[in-house]
Design a protein around this motif. Sequence first.
Motif, PDB file in Angstrom:
ATOM      1  N   ILE A   3       0.969  -1.076  -0.073  1.00  0.00           N
ATOM      2  CA  ILE A   3      -0.118  -0.024  -0.039  1.00  0.00           C
ATOM      3  C   ILE A   3       0.846   1.213   0.017  1.00  0.00           C
ATOM      4  O   ILE A   3       1.959   1.482   0.778  1.00  0.00           O
ATOM      5  CB  ILE A   3      -1.016   0.145   1.270  1.00  0.00           C
ATOM      6  CG1 ILE A   3      -1.726  -1.078   1.338  1.00  0.00           C
ATOM      7  CG2 ILE A   3      -1.659   1.227   1.316  1.00  0.00           C
ATOM      8  CD1 ILE A   3      -2.676  -1.298   2.633  1.00  0.00           C
ATOM      9  N   ALA A   4       0.681   2.205  -0.961  1.00  0.00           N
ATOM     10  CA  ALA A   4       1.109   3.408  -0.714  1.00  0.00           C
ATOM     11  C   ALA A   4       0.371   4.561  -1.119  1.00  0.00           C
ATOM     12  O   ALA A   4      -0.702   4.520  -1.875  1.00  0.00           O
ATOM     13  CB  ALA A   4       2.207   3.502  -1.885  1.00  0.00           C
ATOM     14  N   VAL A   5       0.453   5.602  -0.277  1.00  0.00           N
ATOM     15  CA  VAL A   5      -0.368   6.961  -0.459  1.00  0.00           C
ATOM     16  C   VAL A   5       0.415   8.348  -0.594  1.00  0.00           C
ATOM     17  O   VAL A   5       1.536   8.437   0.089  1.00  0.00           O
ATOM     18  CB  VAL A   5      -1.378   7.115   0.850  1.00  0.00           C
ATOM     19  CG1 VAL A   5      -2.102   8.297   1.053  1.00  0.00           C
ATOM     20  CG2 VAL A   5      -1.757   5.796   1.213  1.00  0.00           C
ATOM     21  N   SER A   6       0.021   8.986  -1.496  1.00  0.00           N
ATOM     22  CA  SER A   6       0.534  10.432  -1.394  1.00  0.00           C
ATOM     23  C   SER A   6      -0.961  11.287  -1.644  1.00  0.00           C
ATOM     24  O   SER A   6      -1.747  11.051  -2.266  1.00  0.00           O
ATOM     25  CB  SER A   6       1.461  10.520  -2.763  1.00  0.00           C
ATOM     26  OG  SER A   6       0.619  10.325  -4.171  1.00  0.00           O
ATOM     27  N   ILE A   7      -0.493  12.455  -0.973  1.00  0.00           N
ATOM     28  CA  ILE A   7      -1.715  13.427  -0.821  1.00  0.00           C
ATOM     29  C   ILE A   7      -0.691  14.845  -0.820  1.00  0.00           C
ATOM     30  O   ILE A   7       0.127  15.000  -0.077  1.00  0.00           O
ATOM     31  CB  ILE A   7      -2.348  13.225   0.493  1.00  0.00           C
ATOM     32  CG1 ILE A   7      -3.066  11.959   0.580  1.00  0.00           C
ATOM     33  CG2 ILE A   7      -3.380  14.485   0.467  1.00  0.00           C
ATOM     34  CD1 ILE A   7      -3.532  11.646   1.867  1.00  0.00           C
ATOM     35  N   ALA A   8      -1.234  15.460  -1.465  1.00  0.00           N
ATOM     36  CA  ALA A   8      -0.641  16.953  -1.823  1.00  0.00           C
ATOM     37  C   ALA A   8      -1.850  18.022  -1.919  1.00  0.00           C
ATOM     38  O   ALA A   8      -2.824  17.821  -2.453  1.00  0.00           O
ATOM     39  CB  ALA A   8       0.206  17.254  -3.220  1.00  0.00           C
TER      40      ALA A   8
END
Length: 172
Positions: free
Chosen positions: A122-127
């Motif tokens: 699982i990998a998450v990126s939020i900007a």
Amino acid sequence: MKLISAIICSTAAVGTSLTLPALASATDVQCHSEQGIDMTVIDGHTGCRAASDTLGQARSAGFDGVGYARATFGATALGIGAAGGVGASEGAGGIPVAIGVGPDALALTSITDPGAEDGRTIAVSIAFEGSRAQVSSEEGTVVCLGSAAFAWNAATGRSCLATPFGRWAALR
């Protein structure tokens, strides 16, 4: 008398604008892909694309932004772009998630799950608002730039957080 009329009319106008629902001007588009479908929807400055192979599932959405998701080798990918932001995710196995919210926000997640039998990566990126967030399992990196960004890769334990007060990173 004119001053009292002006105050009453102004108060009525402000009260009406606060109590009546506003018309939404946001354009929303949604894309989904399973079993090898490649779907693209564009409406003005809003768009989405979802692509998958026969095993993957991809979901993307644009809410006055651009969302992109590509899923292969059984991945479940999610990409959301809102209010001028871009969220783009790609996965060869695992669960990549990318969410970009606000003008010039960019979130990118790209992962490869080499062993689907031992658990899902699982990998998450939020900007938000002009910031950048990225997870890349191929390069083994997490990147957070700007004043509001978060990136996390569960497989490596690497993560970062950018705020107006500084940047923090956990690089295992």
